[in-house]
Write a protein that holds these residues in place. Structure first.
Motif, mmCIF file in Angstrom:
data_model
loop_
_atom_site.group_PDB
_atom_site.id
_atom_site.type_symbol
_atom_site.label_atom_id
_atom_site.label_comp_id
_atom_site.label_asym_id
_atom_site.label_seq_id
_atom_site.Cartn_x
_atom_site.Cartn_y
_atom_site.Cartn_z
ATOM 1 N N MET A 142 0.816 -1.217 0.000
ATOM 2 C CA MET A 142 0.000 0.000 0.000
ATOM 3 C C MET A 142 0.849 1.266 0.000
ATOM 4 O O MET A 142 0.398 2.320 -0.464
ATOM 5 N N ASP A 143 2.073 1.196 0.486
ATOM 6 C CA ASP A 143 2.877 2.413 0.587
ATOM 7 C C ASP A 143 3.387 2.857 -0.774
ATOM 8 O O ASP A 143 3.536 2.061 -1.697
ATOM 9 N N THR A 144 3.648 4.143 -0.883
ATOM 10 C CA THR A 144 4.235 4.714 -2.086
ATOM 11 C C THR A 144 5.529 5.433 -1.718
ATOM 12 O O THR A 144 5.808 5.690 -0.547
ATOM 13 N N THR A 145 6.295 5.781 -2.726
ATOM 14 C CA THR A 145 7.422 6.683 -2.509
ATOM 15 C C THR A 145 6.887 8.102 -2.326
ATOM 16 O O THR A 145 5.687 8.348 -2.466
ATOM 17 N N VAL A 146 7.788 9.023 -2.035
ATOM 18 C CA VAL A 146 7.388 10.422 -1.945
ATOM 19 C C VAL A 146 6.968 10.917 -3.330
ATOM 20 O O VAL A 146 7.336 10.331 -4.351
ATOM 21 N N ALA A 147 6.192 11.982 -3.342
ATOM 22 C CA ALA A 147 5.802 12.593 -4.614
ATOM 23 C C ALA A 147 7.002 13.361 -5.166
ATOM 24 O O ALA A 147 7.423 14.369 -4.597
ATOM 25 N N ALA A 148 7.568 12.860 -6.254
ATOM 26 C CA ALA A 148 8.746 13.494 -6.838
ATOM 27 C C ALA A 148 8.413 14.904 -7.311
ATOM 28 O O ALA A 148 7.279 15.196 -7.692
ATOM 29 N N SER A 149 9.395 15.783 -7.280
ATOM 30 C CA SER A 149 9.171 17.148 -7.752
ATOM 31 C C SER A 149 8.880 17.136 -9.251
ATOM 32 O O SER A 149 9.419 16.313 -9.987
ATOM 33 N N GLY A 150 8.006 18.026 -9.673
ATOM 34 C CA GLY A 150 7.687 18.126 -11.092
ATOM 35 C C GLY A 150 6.294 17.652 -11.465
ATOM 36 O O GLY A 150 5.931 17.680 -12.646
ATOM 37 N N GLY B 38 -1.959 9.576 -10.941
ATOM 38 C CA GLY B 38 -1.984 9.715 -9.497
ATOM 39 C C GLY B 38 -0.839 8.948 -8.876
ATOM 40 O O GLY B 38 -0.365 7.953 -9.436
ATOM 41 N N LEU B 39 -0.385 9.411 -7.714
ATOM 42 C CA LEU B 39 0.720 8.760 -7.036
ATOM 43 C C LEU B 39 0.296 7.370 -6.558
ATOM 44 O O LEU B 39 -0.660 7.233 -5.793
ATOM 45 N N GLY B 40 0.985 6.345 -7.029
ATOM 46 C CA GLY B 40 0.659 4.976 -6.638
ATOM 47 C C GLY B 40 -0.258 4.253 -7.597
ATOM 48 O O GLY B 40 -0.522 3.059 -7.418
ATOM 49 N N MET C 1 1.613 0.670 -6.380
ATOM 50 C CA MET C 1 1.056 -0.417 -7.132
ATOM 51 C C MET C 1 -0.410 -0.620 -6.778
ATOM 52 O O MET C 1 -0.905 -1.731 -6.669
ATOM 53 N N LYS C 2 -1.110 0.499 -6.610
ATOM 54 C CA LYS C 2 -2.515 0.405 -6.222
ATOM 55 C C LYS C 2 -3.381 -0.110 -7.357
ATOM 56 O O LYS C 2 -4.421 -0.744 -7.115
ATOM 57 N N GLY C 3 -2.967 0.141 -8.613
ATOM 58 C CA GLY C 3 -3.707 -0.409 -9.743
ATOM 59 C C GLY C 3 -3.679 -1.922 -9.755
ATOM 60 O O GLY C 3 -4.714 -2.588 -9.954
ATOM 61 N N ALA D 216 6.697 5.283 -12.743
ATOM 62 C CA ALA D 216 6.809 4.852 -11.347
ATOM 63 C C ALA D 216 7.941 5.631 -10.688
ATOM 64 O O ALA D 216 9.010 5.819 -11.270
ATOM 65 N N HIS D 217 7.695 6.114 -9.468
ATOM 66 C CA HIS D 217 8.684 6.885 -8.702
ATOM 67 C C HIS D 217 9.044 8.195 -9.399
ATOM 68 O O HIS D 217 10.142 8.724 -9.206
ATOM 69 N N ALA D 218 8.142 8.719 -10.212
ATOM 70 C CA ALA D 218 8.446 9.919 -10.990
ATOM 71 C C ALA D 218 7.184 10.767 -11.122
ATOM 72 O O ALA D 218 6.072 10.307 -10.835
ATOM 73 N N PRO D 219 7.340 12.034 -11.563
ATOM 74 C CA PRO D 219 6.158 12.877 -11.741
ATOM 75 C C PRO D 219 5.180 12.296 -12.764
ATOM 76 O O PRO D 219 5.576 11.618 -13.709
ATOM 77 N N ASP D 220 3.897 12.573 -12.536
ATOM 78 C CA ASP D 220 2.823 12.175 -13.449
ATOM 79 C C ASP D 220 2.771 10.666 -13.672
ATOM 80 O O ASP D 220 2.565 10.170 -14.791
ATOM 81 N N GLU D 221 2.931 9.920 -12.597
ATOM 82 C CA GLU D 221 2.751 8.464 -12.632
ATOM 83 C C GLU D 221 1.343 8.139 -13.117
ATOM 84 O O GLU D 221 0.378 8.801 -12.741
ATOM 85 N N HIS D 222 1.230 7.118 -13.953
ATOM 86 C CA HIS D 222 -0.096 6.764 -14.459
ATOM 87 C C HIS D 222 -0.138 5.311 -14.906
ATOM 88 O O HIS D 222 0.893 4.677 -15.087
ATOM 89 N N LEU D 223 -1.363 4.815 -15.050
ATOM 90 C CA LEU D 223 -1.559 3.490 -15.641
ATOM 91 C C LEU D 223 -2.538 3.581 -16.788
ATOM 92 O O LEU D 223 -3.315 4.520 -16.904
ATOM 93 N N ASP D 224 -2.467 2.584 -17.658
ATOM 94 C CA ASP D 224 -3.313 2.504 -18.846
ATOM 95 C C ASP D 224 -4.601 1.776 -18.468
ATOM 96 O O ASP D 224 -4.573 0.601 -18.106
ATOM 97 N N ILE D 225 -5.724 2.462 -18.562
ATOM 98 C CA ILE D 225 -6.989 1.884 -18.095
ATOM 99 C C ILE D 225 -7.431 0.676 -18.923
ATOM 100 O O ILE D 225 -7.784 -0.375 -18.353
ATOM 101 N N PRO D 226 -7.466 0.739 -20.260
ATOM 102 C CA PRO D 226 -7.896 -0.448 -21.016
ATOM 103 C C PRO D 226 -7.042 -1.678 -20.722
ATOM 104 O O PRO D 226 -7.575 -2.797 -20.612
ATOM 105 N N GLU D 227 -5.732 -1.481 -20.560
ATOM 106 C CA GLU D 227 -4.870 -2.636 -20.275
ATOM 107 C C GLU D 227 -5.079 -3.129 -18.841
ATOM 108 O O GLU D 227 -4.938 -4.318 -18.559
ATOM 109 N N LEU D 228 -5.436 -2.223 -17.922
ATOM 110 C CA LEU D 228 -5.725 -2.658 -16.558
ATOM 111 C C LEU D 228 -6.941 -3.570 -16.533
ATOM 112 O O LEU D 228 -6.980 -4.556 -15.788
#
Length: 430
Positions: A106-114, A131-133, A137-139, A397-409
């Motif tokens: 459930m834990d994430t890294t810090v929100a990277a700058s940017g 969103g962060l995580g 790995m919340k997805g 991951a571990h970077a600004p603007d982390e995201h996942l692909d919804i159709p592939e999820l």
């Protein structure tokens, strides 16, 4: 079987909003790992209610509640878990099948700058959930939970127990949360870890070490012929060596069967510190310089072997000068994460790969080693539960603007559902 596959796909399509909503709910909780403490509690308690409402057997406990944890050889001391509960939920099997656990953190890294967006306010743009995580790995966690819900709502009952867990303190080499569940006895026949692999099936992972390397010397001005040894100069040469060392290692590849074509083996300087940072200015060199480095390695490499390889290489590059320098001191910042691997003939490897390829029309499902370190070693090195890493498609991951692909999820939910049913076995409820 074709009828079942179509039923699973239809269920996932019909429940897309619920899948996305649960990820958004979890991302809206700040669960940043603060190294010695963490902020996972609110999200974990929320998740435990979700799992309770699904009718699962839910166990909520802090690692410190688990007898024998601190005596285990893999326990890493110095953390506070008093407000950091694990959550493990079990869908009991009818009997006669193999058991499986989906293990996420459930834990994430810090929100990277940017970040261009608020990291804890999930946003959907062009089929991607930001969103962060979300990716790490919340997805993947939500995909595994929705696989269980799909099985329930299709009126199916697994034969072997099917478990899902959300542990605390995985980032920054924690892994005590993962260990706590193993010590408590949640050790089924196999594990899938939904880390973000872009739907590559990874029966092996890198290891890694984070060290603070200390360089020492002497300072002043050579007005009377004193010999000055500036440790920053030595540290600079060390950093130059590390860059060459990284390139050389990546040209070689790694051990079969998962890492022969692996040319991603990071060596990263994460911090450089020297001089009195509180002084308005410095008019002489420092006596100490610190360089923090993250170095990954392949399985079957120990911490001492990795450190020796670095030191031997540095000495060889600067052999004419090395003996005139003070000895480098390596201090462990986090636990060493050993690389680990599952035997290629373990049946879940091929099953997960085949199902992934079929669901995604051969787009995903290749089998190779993961280009990162994670807590899979807690299963593979310390239990009889082989763990395979396989999770969502996304980026940053571990970077600004982390995201996942919804159709592939959504495809991943299908993959997890079908894998769980085939691995555990199933019957239709009366």
């Amino acid at each position: 079987m074709e009828e079942l596959k179509q039923a699973v796909r239809s269920w996932v399509e019909n429940n897309e909003n619920d899948v996305i909503k649960l990820i958004q709910d979890l991302v809206s909780h700040n669960t940043v790992n603060q190294v010695l403490t963490g902020t996972e509690k609110g999200a974990q308690l929320f998740l435990s209610e979700v799992l309770n409402n699904m009718g699962l057997e839910v166990d909520v406990f802090t690692p410190e509640d688990v007898p024998g944890l601190k005596e285990h050889p893999a326990y890493f001391p110095g953390k506070d878990y008093s407000e950091r509960p694990n959550v493990v939920a079990t869908m009991k099997g009818s009997g006669g099948g193999k058991s499986l656990i989906f293990s996420s953190h459930m834990d994430t890294t810090v929100a990277a700058s940017g970040w261009e967006k608020d990291p804890w306010t999930p946003v959907i743009e062009n089929g991607k959930l930001y969103g962060l995580g979300t990716f790490d790995m919340k997805g993947g966690l939500v995909a595994s939970i929705m696989a269980i819900r799909c099985i329930q709502e299709l009126g199916l009952q697994v034969k072997g127990d099917l478990l899902v867990e959300s542990v605390v303190d995985e980032e920054f080499g924690g892994a005590n949360g993962t260990l706590a569940s193993r010590v408590k006895g949640y050790n089924p026949d196999a594990a899938i870890i939904p880390e973000p692999t872009n739907m590559v099936v990874c029966p092996g992972t890198h290891g890694g070490a984070l060290w603070r390397v200390t360089f020492t010397g002497n300072t002043g001005m050579s007005f009377s012929g004193e010999t000055i040894l500036n440790p920053v100069n030595i540290a600079a040469k060390f950093i130059v060596f590390l860059e060459e060392y990284e390139k050389e290692r990546q040209q070689k590849g790694g051990p079969a069967p998962y890492f022969e074509d692996d040319h991603i083996l990071p060596v990263m300087v994460t911090r450089l510190e020297a001089g009195d940072m509180t002084a308005p200015l410095c008019d002489s060199g420092p006596t100490e310089c610190y360089v923090d480095i993250w170095v990954e390695c392949h399985p079957r490499v120990s911490e001492e072997e990795l450190k020796k390889e670095i030191l031997d290489g540095f000495r060889a590059k600067y052999e004419q000068e090395y003996d005139s320098w003070n000895e480098l001191v390596f201090t462990k910042v986090i636990r060493f994460l050993p690389g680990s691997e599952v035997e290629p003939d373990f049946p879940l490897v091929n099953l997960l790969s085949e199902i992934t390829k079929e669901v995604t029309d051969q787009k995903y499902g290749d089998v190779t080693g993961a280009p990162f370190a994670c807590d899979a070693f807690m299963f593979n090195e310390y239990t009889d539960t082989p763990a395979i890493v396989m999770g969502p498609v996304g980026a940053n991951a571990h970077a600004p603007d982390e995201h996942l692909d919804i159709p592939e999820l959504l495809k991943l939910v299908e993959v997890y559902t079908l894998t769980a049913l085939q691995w555990c076995g199933y019957v239709r409820n009366a």
